[in-house]
Write a protein that holds these residues in place. Structure first.
Motif, mmCIF file in Angstrom:
data_model
loop_
_atom_site.group_PDB
_atom_site.id
_atom_site.type_symbol
_atom_site.label_atom_id
_atom_site.label_comp_id
_atom_site.label_asym_id
_atom_site.label_seq_id
_atom_site.Cartn_x
_atom_site.Cartn_y
_atom_site.Cartn_z
ATOM 1 N N SER A 102 -5.160 12.345 10.551
ATOM 2 C CA SER A 102 -4.800 11.753 11.843
ATOM 3 C C SER A 102 -5.695 10.554 12.081
ATOM 4 C CB SER A 102 -5.027 12.748 12.983
ATOM 5 O OG SER A 102 -4.423 13.973 12.700
ATOM 6 N N TYR A 103 -5.164 9.546 12.736
ATOM 7 C CA TYR A 103 -6.009 8.454 13.223
ATOM 8 C C TYR A 103 -6.239 8.706 14.700
ATOM 9 C CZ TYR A 103 -5.192 5.878 8.929
ATOM 10 O OH TYR A 103 -5.137 5.492 7.617
ATOM 11 N N ARG A 104 -7.466 8.903 15.083
ATOM 12 C CA ARG A 104 -7.804 9.430 16.396
ATOM 13 C C ARG A 104 -6.945 10.665 16.603
ATOM 14 N NH1 ARG A 104 -7.962 3.974 16.999
ATOM 15 N NH2 ARG A 104 -10.072 3.368 16.499
ATOM 16 N N GLY A 109 -3.867 -2.888 -3.791
ATOM 17 C CA GLY A 109 -3.550 -2.607 -2.390
ATOM 18 C C GLY A 109 -2.296 -3.330 -1.935
ATOM 19 N N GLN A 110 -1.899 -3.022 -0.708
ATOM 20 C CA GLN A 110 -0.663 -3.596 -0.176
ATOM 21 C C GLN A 110 -0.757 -5.121 -0.080
ATOM 22 O OE1 GLN A 110 0.677 -1.527 3.247
ATOM 23 N NE2 GLN A 110 2.422 -2.873 3.601
ATOM 24 N N PHE A 111 -1.949 -5.625 0.221
ATOM 25 C CA PHE A 111 -2.129 -7.068 0.310
ATOM 26 C C PHE A 111 -3.057 -7.507 -0.811
ATOM 27 C CE2 PHE A 111 -1.458 -5.181 4.455
ATOM 28 C CZ PHE A 111 -0.269 -5.794 4.798
ATOM 29 N N ALA A 127 9.502 4.595 5.268
ATOM 30 C CA ALA A 127 9.696 3.448 6.151
ATOM 31 C C ALA A 127 8.336 2.875 6.556
ATOM 32 C CB ALA A 127 10.481 3.883 7.382
ATOM 33 N N ASN A 128 8.351 1.792 7.299
ATOM 34 C CA ASN A 128 7.113 1.224 7.843
ATOM 35 C C ASN A 128 6.374 2.275 8.655
ATOM 36 O OD1 ASN A 128 8.515 -1.997 8.323
ATOM 37 N ND2 ASN A 128 6.767 -1.496 7.071
ATOM 38 N N GLY A 129 5.088 2.401 8.405
ATOM 39 C CA GLY A 129 4.289 3.310 9.219
ATOM 40 C C GLY A 129 4.439 4.770 8.846
ATOM 41 N N ALA A 130 5.125 5.062 7.730
ATOM 42 C CA ALA A 130 5.327 6.460 7.341
ATOM 43 C C ALA A 130 4.020 7.106 6.878
ATOM 44 C CB ALA A 130 6.369 6.542 6.223
ATOM 45 N N GLY A 131 3.092 6.297 6.398
ATOM 46 C CA GLY A 131 1.824 6.854 5.929
ATOM 47 C C GLY A 131 1.600 6.668 4.435
ATOM 48 N N LYS A 132 2.377 5.791 3.818
ATOM 49 C CA LYS A 132 2.244 5.569 2.368
ATOM 50 C C LYS A 132 0.849 5.042 2.021
ATOM 51 C CE LYS A 132 5.676 2.576 2.325
ATOM 52 N NZ LYS A 132 6.007 2.589 3.751
ATOM 53 N N THR A 133 0.447 3.987 2.740
ATOM 54 C CA THR A 133 -0.859 3.401 2.457
ATOM 55 C C THR A 133 -1.977 4.407 2.713
ATOM 56 O OG1 THR A 133 -0.025 1.202 2.970
ATOM 57 C CG2 THR A 133 -2.412 1.491 3.062
ATOM 58 N N THR A 134 -1.802 5.222 3.750
ATOM 59 C CA THR A 134 -2.801 6.249 4.044
ATOM 60 C C THR A 134 -2.971 7.186 2.852
ATOM 61 O OG1 THR A 134 -2.192 6.094 6.368
ATOM 62 C CG2 THR A 134 -3.423 8.050 5.688
ATOM 63 N N ILE A 135 -1.864 7.609 2.244
ATOM 64 C CA ILE A 135 -1.952 8.492 1.075
ATOM 65 C C ILE A 135 -2.655 7.778 -0.069
ATOM 66 C CG2 ILE A 135 -0.586 9.646 -0.721
ATOM 67 C CD1 ILE A 135 1.401 10.471 1.356
ATOM 68 N N ASP A 190 0.467 -0.310 -4.272
ATOM 69 C CA ASP A 190 0.979 -0.109 -2.909
ATOM 70 C C ASP A 190 1.903 -1.269 -2.550
ATOM 71 O OD1 ASP A 190 1.407 0.811 -0.381
ATOM 72 O OD2 ASP A 190 -0.671 0.600 0.311
ATOM 73 N N GLU A 191 3.182 -0.986 -2.507
ATOM 74 C CA GLU A 191 4.216 -1.994 -2.236
ATOM 75 C C GLU A 191 4.004 -3.259 -3.063
ATOM 76 O OE1 GLU A 191 5.455 -2.571 1.721
ATOM 77 O OE2 GLU A 191 4.882 -0.573 2.379
ATOM 78 N N PRO A 192 4.084 -3.106 -4.390
ATOM 79 C CA PRO A 192 3.740 -4.244 -5.242
ATOM 80 C C PRO A 192 4.695 -5.422 -5.124
ATOM 81 C CG PRO A 192 4.660 -2.463 -6.557
ATOM 82 C CD PRO A 192 4.466 -1.919 -5.180
HETATM 83 N N1 LIG Z 1 -7.148 2.471 10.863
HETATM 84 C C1 LIG Z 1 -6.121 2.943 11.590
HETATM 85 N N2 LIG Z 1 -6.310 3.301 12.889
HETATM 86 C C2 LIG Z 1 -5.289 3.787 13.613
HETATM 87 N N3 LIG Z 1 -4.045 3.957 13.168
HETATM 88 C C3 LIG Z 1 -3.778 3.621 11.890
HETATM 89 C C4 LIG Z 1 -4.804 3.089 11.039
HETATM 90 N N4 LIG Z 1 -4.268 2.849 9.826
HETATM 91 C C5 LIG Z 1 -2.965 3.201 9.923
HETATM 92 N N5 LIG Z 1 -2.661 3.674 11.159
HETATM 93 C C6 LIG Z 1 -1.347 4.189 11.590
HETATM 94 O O1 LIG Z 1 -0.956 5.193 10.703
HETATM 95 C C7 LIG Z 1 0.431 5.111 10.433
HETATM 96 C C8 LIG Z 1 0.655 5.067 8.939
HETATM 97 O O2 LIG Z 1 0.119 3.875 8.424
HETATM 98 P P1 LIG Z 1 0.273 3.463 6.899
HETATM 99 O O3 LIG Z 1 -0.366 2.132 6.762
HETATM 100 O O4 LIG Z 1 -0.215 4.558 6.047
HETATM 101 O O5 LIG Z 1 1.851 3.329 6.757
HETATM 102 P P2 LIG Z 1 2.706 2.729 5.570
HETATM 103 O O6 LIG Z 1 3.704 3.760 5.194
HETATM 104 O O7 LIG Z 1 1.835 2.226 4.508
HETATM 105 O O8 LIG Z 1 3.445 1.531 6.307
HETATM 106 P P3 LIG Z 1 3.915 0.106 5.738
HETATM 107 O O9 LIG Z 1 5.187 0.327 5.026
HETATM 108 O O10 LIG Z 1 4.113 -0.703 6.960
HETATM 109 O O11 LIG Z 1 2.822 -0.403 4.873
HETATM 110 C C9 LIG Z 1 0.929 3.899 11.186
HETATM 111 O O12 LIG Z 1 1.545 4.360 12.366
HETATM 112 C C10 LIG Z 1 -0.298 3.119 11.496
HETATM 113 O O13 LIG Z 1 -0.158 2.450 12.722
#
Ligand SMILES: Nc1ncnc2c1ncn2[C@@H]1O[C@H](COP(=O)(O)OP(=O)(O)OP(=O)(O)O)[C@@H](O)[C@H]1O
Ligand SMILES: [Mg+2]
Lengths: 255, 260
Positions: free
Chosen positions: A16-18, A86-88, A41-49, A161-163
């Motif tokens: 969780s973020y916060r 990374g994504q960028f 989709a955007n914001g699904a959490g891919k980058t987090t994983i 990550d999203e190459p």
């Molecule tokens: N450092 C952070 N602090 C708070 N919330 C975050 C942080 N990093 C990511 N989030 C939230 O966590 C969720 C997942 O983010 P993540 O970057 O993992 O998504 P993603 O699947 O990679 O999206 P995208 O396709 O846009 O790259 C998003 O809702 C994002 O706003």
């Protein structure tokens, strides 16, 4: 401990973020030497994983093993086994392309960093641009250099990550070719994408991440079987991954 | 397709020197950094010597000698904004994450920036010293006194650099990363760097006499004049070491928190 043939094992992963949960109970496995696509989709959490697997972020719960090492407890082992794109694009704008590659080769303590850099420039079609500062590169060149930097030292597991996000169709095809070559050479590739076609083209196994969970995971054929059989109309329509994606999400939300 | 051998990570000095080589390239490719860092202190020096100098009574006949220590500290303060900005750029540009996902000691990343800060500030200080010599700075100090001056300046730079690391790591914009140095650049003005504190009104004087810059300035001034530095040198060292320890500890905390 995970089996020897698995490159990545993720069990019950939570983050969780916060107080906003992003990952809730994520489970999947990636076999060695295969290409695994994480779709979402955007914001699904891919980058987090990806960040958790690359030891940049600590999970709140669950476990993640990469090449047999616990990402939370044995980050050094993981770091010796992987590379992260990374994504960028993470390149040094002030240095030349060649200097960027030499930098990474040196940090990986490889012998002959200069020769390695030249080989990679050649392999990635950057020989001519190699002596120029990266700030003068196009987006596609930058991404290629970024990936070349990640492949320096031939890591066993490569995270992308999203190459291809933000690349034109031609540059995208180039990256696809690269991924296919990597797979042929036996490297395990973990890639994330928003493009269903990309997963369809590249991946041996596809997982769909939605609302913090993996809602579907399997080969393309297995995923296609999740889709209701094609209706007999005038033309029989094969479901595309896009149809499957939308229908699986719809089913989950009905429950 | 291999795992890197275990011993690969046990070369922190090699890693730090690789990182240092990288950021030194940055500095030499944007020479404007060195110019900006040196131009302003030199301009202050000229301004004070040739414009205000005549009206300032310091009890010395050579105002450049009196002024130089404060000018050097201003230059170090200015250099800090660039240290913070370079660190912020790495964090923002994703290079930080790339390095952190590699099998290198996490601290070599920060130390690379810290050493760069020391080296680039040393270059600026030498340029300023040459300018000061041109307009009449003279020192009878011996080798030992000069070594002590270099040591104190290096320690001061090091402690401010760790503050710059905190700023660079926690800033949200490149301007924010640079802005933290403004108060540091300003501190010498409320110290004995330009005028003796005795001429200041009560509360200002109390602040001026008890802030770190005054003791550092007094120490360097005495050493360069070939006089004994007295107890001021211990106050100066205590300030520098105190700031260093606290800033280093905080910087490491911020760094670790960003990894969690
Ligand atoms: N450092 C952070 N602090 C708070 N919330 C975050 C942080 N990093 C990511 N989030 C939230 O966590 C969720 C997942 O983010 P993540 O970057 O993992 O998504 P993603 O699947 O990679 O999206 P995208 O396709 O846009 O790259 C998003 O809702 C994002 O706003
Ligand atoms: Mg992402």
């Amino acid at each position: 401990m995970p089996k020897n043939e698995t490159a990545i094992t993720v069990k019950g992963l939570r983050k969780s973020y916060r107080n906003v949960p992003v990952l809730q109970e994520v489970d999947f496995e990636v076999e060695k030497g295969t290409v695994f696509a994480l779709l979402g989709a955007n914001g699904a959490g891919k980058t987090t994983i990806v960040k958790i697997l690359a030891t940049l972020l600590k999970p709140d719960g669950g476990s993640a093993f990469v090449n047999g090492f616990d990402a939370a407890l044995q980050p050094d082992g993981v770091r010796r086994s992987i590379s992260l794109t990374g994504q960028f694009a993470a390149v040094d704008e002030v240095l030349t392309g060649r200097e960027n590659l030499i930098l990474i080769a040196k940090l990986r303590h490889l012998d002959n960093p200069r020769a390695i850099a030249d080989d990679l420039l050649n392999a990635f079609g950057l020989t001519e641009a190699g002596g120029r500062r990266v700030s003068t590169y196009s987006g596609g060149m930058r991404r290629r250099l970024d990936i070349a930097m990640s492949l320096t030292g031939s890591p066993a597991i490569v995270f992308l990550d999203e190459p291809t996000t933000g690349l034109d169709p031609e540059a995208r095809l180039e990256v696809w070719k690269l991924v296919k070559q990597l797979a042929e050479s036996g490297t395990t590739v973990f890639l994330t994408t928003q493009y269903l076609e990309e997963a369809e083209q590249l991946a041996d196994r596809i997982a769909i991440l939605h609302q913090g969970r993996i809602i579907a995971d399997g080969t393309l054929t297995q995923l296609k079987s999740l889709f209701p059989p094609a209706k007999v109309e005038y033309i029989e329509k094969q479901p595309t991954l896009e149809d499957i994606f939308l229908s699986v999400i719809a089913q989950k939300e009905e429950r | 397709m291999n795992i890197q051998p275990e011993n690969a990570k046990n070369r922190p000095f090699f890693d730090v020197s690789t990182m240092l080589g990288r950021s030194m390239r940055h500095i030499f490719r944007s020479l404007d950094t060195i110019i900006t860092v040196t131009i302003m202190p030199i301009a202050f020096m000229l301004l004070f010597v040739y414009v205000f100098g005549g009206a300032i009574r310091t009890g010395t006949d050579n105002y450049v000698n009196y002024l130089l220590p404060g000018i050097l500290l201003i230059a170090i303060g200015t250099g800090m904004s660039y240290t913070a900005a370079r660190l912020f750029a790495d964090k923002q540009g994703g290079l930080f994450e790339r390095f952190r996902s590699m099998p290198i000691a996490p601290s070599s990343l920060l130390w690379g920036h810290v050493l760069t800060s020391l080296v680039s500030n040393a270059i600026s200080l030498i340029v300023i010293l040459l300018a000061a010599l041109l307009i009449g700075f003279r020192s009878p100090a011996g080798l030992l006194a000069w070594l002590a001056v270099v040591g104190i300046l290096a320690l001061f730079t090091l402690s401010l650099t760790w503050i710059a690391v905190i700023a660079g790591l926690s800033a949200n914009s490149i301007d924010g990363a640079a802005a933290f140095s403004y108060p540091i650049i300003f501190l010498p003005f409320i110290s004995s760097a330009f005028v003796p504190t005795a001429s200041m009104p009560g509360p200002v004087r109390a602040f001026a006499e008890n802030q770190p810059v005054t003791s550092i300035v007094e120490t360097i001034r005495a050493l360069l004049a070939g006089q004994p530095a007295g107890t001021e040198i211990w106050t100066a060292l205590a300030w520098c070491l105190g700031i260093l320890v606290v800033a280093y500890w905080l910087a490491m905390r911020v760094y670790k928190r960003q990894t969690a």
